[in-house]
Design an enzyme around this catalytic site. Sequence first.
Site, PDB file in Angstrom:
ATOM      1  CB  CYS A  37      -0.829   0.059   1.163  1.00 55.42           C
ATOM      2  SG  CYS A  37      -0.421  -0.348   2.655  1.00 55.42           S
ATOM      3  CG  ASP A  39       0.291   3.589   3.871  1.00 57.41           C
ATOM      4  OD1 ASP A  39       0.262   4.590   3.165  1.00 57.41           O
ATOM      5  OD2 ASP A  39      -1.106   2.987   3.787  1.00 57.41           O
ATOM      6  CB  CYS A 106      -3.403  -2.610   9.187  1.00 53.36           C
ATOM      7  SG  CYS A 106      -3.641  -2.004   7.581  1.00 53.36           S
TER       8      CYS A 106
END
Lengths: 132, 183
Positions: A37, A39, A106
């Site tokens: 992603c 991030d 995550c």
Amino acid sequence: MAYTQKVVEHYENPRNVGSMDKDDPNVGTGLVGAPACGDVMRLQLKISDEGVIQDAKFKTFGCGSAIASSSLVTEWVKGKTVEQAGEITNKEIAQELSLPPVKIHCSVLAEDAIKAAIKDFQEKRQKKQAAP
Amino acid sequence: MAAATASPSERTHFALFGLEPTVDVDVKAIESRFRELSLAWHPDRAPAGDSRARLEAVSRTAQLNDAFVVLKDPVRRALYLLKLAGIDLESEAGAARAPMPLDFLEEVMERREALDQAMAAKDHARVQALADDVRAQRALALTRGQDALRSQDVTTASHALGRVRYYARFLEQVDAFEEEQLT
């Protein structure tokens, strides 16, 4: 996608956002990223000479689940020993926040960040002991 | 008759367009080939009443659309070539196999922090300056990734294209900010 109540709560009121001096010998810094992603997450732990985590700070650039996962672990690790903190798994994080399968990564990121921060602290300590 | 050709799902996006996997495609040629194939494979051309042929046409057209989207875009094409080489940066497992160097993650962190501050201050000029720099870095990383793919250096390609993904994420944030300012 609908976030669960707990994720929203951490997202809106993230705990322990900030940074510490990464050159402090008692601070372990974990910096991890998710290329899938794009991030990044930074977790810093202030660890006493006895190996107890006294404080934790994080800064995450990512989705709500990534922010919630890192916010949650800063709360969990405080007062734990380094060994106990190292045992926190992404499953526990995902379960606590009721993360959907697509957001499991995550929680993996948050677990990796704890491990990276502990490793950084231990390497610093070894260097300190090796120094004359 | 179905056995004569591989099933569509086993064929690469390149094969669908009659191409060998390559970094360097002629996008104009792909576009015209796409139009030809879309017409030729259109589900409405399946024999009336032959629901199986129609279903096949639908699935083939869907794959054609997917392939077109990937092949015409240089970043997606490069990521797809890397995937064919065994590293899928778009999946978590694939990305985990190609961890980024720490100094690069530090760079990303610094850039994102600077962007955050500029956005909070609604400093457009600063946001644009940061974005321009990242655009240049992204172009550089893409070129490096493409060169590595041409010489089949998968490790270098995965690092370079991993950078492209982080920079792309940064630019998404910039776009979201600019859009928010317009509304």
